[in-house]
Scaffold this active site. Structure first.
Site, PDB file in Angstrom:
ATOM      1  CB  SER A  51     -14.896 -68.721  -3.785  1.00  0.00           C
ATOM      2  OG  SER A  51     -13.539 -68.757  -3.444  1.00  0.00           O
TER       3      SER A  51
HETATM    4  N1  SAH Z   1      -9.943 -70.048  -7.143  1.00  0.00           N
HETATM    5  C1  SAH Z   1     -10.258 -71.362  -6.671  1.00  0.00           C
HETATM    6  C2  SAH Z   1     -10.382 -71.373  -5.175  1.00  0.00           C
HETATM    7  C3  SAH Z   1      -9.614 -72.515  -4.593  1.00  0.00           C
HETATM    8  S1  SAH Z   1      -9.321 -72.452  -2.842  1.00  0.00           S
HETATM    9  C4  SAH Z   1     -11.494 -71.926  -7.369  1.00  0.00           C
HETATM   10  O1  SAH Z   1     -12.129 -71.222  -8.153  1.00  0.00           O
HETATM   11  O2  SAH Z   1     -11.774 -73.093  -7.161  1.00  0.00           O
HETATM   12  C5  SAH Z   1      -7.668 -71.803  -2.779  1.00  0.00           C
HETATM   13  C6  SAH Z   1      -6.597 -72.615  -3.425  1.00  0.00           C
HETATM   14  O3  SAH Z   1      -5.341 -72.018  -3.088  1.00  0.00           O
HETATM   15  C7  SAH Z   1      -6.500 -74.068  -2.976  1.00  0.00           C
HETATM   16  O4  SAH Z   1      -6.649 -74.896  -4.092  1.00  0.00           O
HETATM   17  C8  SAH Z   1      -5.097 -74.184  -2.369  1.00  0.00           C
HETATM   18  O5  SAH Z   1      -4.477 -75.428  -2.640  1.00  0.00           O
HETATM   19  C9  SAH Z   1      -4.357 -73.036  -3.055  1.00  0.00           C
HETATM   20  N2  SAH Z   1      -3.170 -72.535  -2.365  1.00  0.00           N
HETATM   21  C10 SAH Z   1      -2.934 -72.435  -1.039  1.00  0.00           C
HETATM   22  N3  SAH Z   1      -1.715 -71.912  -0.806  1.00  0.00           N
HETATM   23  C11 SAH Z   1      -1.162 -71.646  -2.028  1.00  0.00           C
HETATM   24  C12 SAH Z   1       0.084 -71.092  -2.456  1.00  0.00           C
HETATM   25  N4  SAH Z   1       1.032 -70.704  -1.586  1.00  0.00           N
HETATM   26  N5  SAH Z   1       0.311 -70.980  -3.784  1.00  0.00           N
HETATM   27  C13 SAH Z   1      -0.635 -71.361  -4.697  1.00  0.00           C
HETATM   28  N6  SAH Z   1      -1.822 -71.906  -4.351  1.00  0.00           N
HETATM   29  C14 SAH Z   1      -2.088 -72.047  -3.030  1.00  0.00           C
END
Ligand code: SAH
Length: 202
Positions: A51
């Site tokens: 993000s």
């Molecule tokens: N907080 C992260 C943002 C990553 S984007 C950072 O600082 O980089 C969101 C993430 O959510 C992705 O890596 C994706 O694989 C994950 N995601 C999507 N659906 C999910 C679920 N049901 N359970 C856990 N993670 C999930």
């Protein structure tokens, strides 16, 4: 970067300090390092993104804006581990769940190398982490069509959850869900956001 975020009205000194401390460039792929401190999301592999700094700062302050600060926080969507590291600078214990093996493994190695002690799990964040519940704060970093009930259940009385909700891939609403001391739930829309989707396991 902290100055950019301050300019966009993040006034929480502790959050600004945490963002100054965590080396964001070490959380993005090598080819994006030079752009790590721009206020924009960046690709982190597996079709996912880290993000933008403003959103990380905003969500982190929304989670802990009231005293006493969160002690135990659950994150859904570890991704590259950046948000987890920012939280680890501020709270006692961070638990984070990631659905994609490959991202979870990379985040674990990275966080360990940087000396962060964070509990990580591969799985569906929609189920939360019942054995570690309740949490003072829950932060969801992928957009769900609705608020997963398990997460509301795992919020402690007085707890706060920040979660992007909506089915439109271009625009969701960032919600603040609070549970009062008697267990009463309230929700407030904070701002329009755009997150990668919350996925169901295959
Ligand atoms: N907080 C992260 C943002 C990553 S984007 C950072 O600082 O980089 C969101 C993430 O959510 C992705 O890596 C994706 O694989 C994950 N995601 C999507 N659906 C999910 C679920 N049901 N359970 C856990 N993670 C999930």
């Amino acid at each position: 970067m902290a100055t950019q975020i301050e300019a966009r009205s993040i006034r929480d000194e502790d959050v600004l300090r945490a963002m100054r401390t965590v080396p964001r460039h070490l959380f993005v792929p090598e080819e994006w390092r030079a752009r790590a401190y721009e206020d924009r999301p960046l690709p982190i592999g597996a079709g996912q993104t880290i993000s933008q700094p403003y959103i990380v700062a905003y969500m982190t302050s929304a989670l802990g804006a009231v005293e006493p600060r969160c002690r135990r926080v659950l994150e859904v969507g570890t991704g590259c581990g950046y948000q987890s590291a920012v939280l680890a600078e501020l709270v006692d214990r961070v638990f984070s769940i990631e659905l994609t093996d490959e991202l979870a493994a990379a985040a674990e190695a990275r966080l360990r190398a940087l000396g962060y002690d964070i509990e990580l799990r591969v799985g569906d964040g929609g189920e939360g982490w019942p054995e570690a519940a309740p949490f003072d704060g829950i932060i969801v970093t992928c957009a769900a069509p609705s608020v997963p009930p398990a997460l509301v259940d795992q919020l402690a009385p007085g707890g706060r959850m920040v979660i992007p909700v909506g089915s439109d891939p271009e625009r969701q609403e960032l919600l603040l869900i609070t549970k009062d001391a008697r267990g009463l739930i309230e929700r407030e829309a904070l701002l329009p956001v755009r997150f990668v989707p919350f996925r169901r396991p295959e």
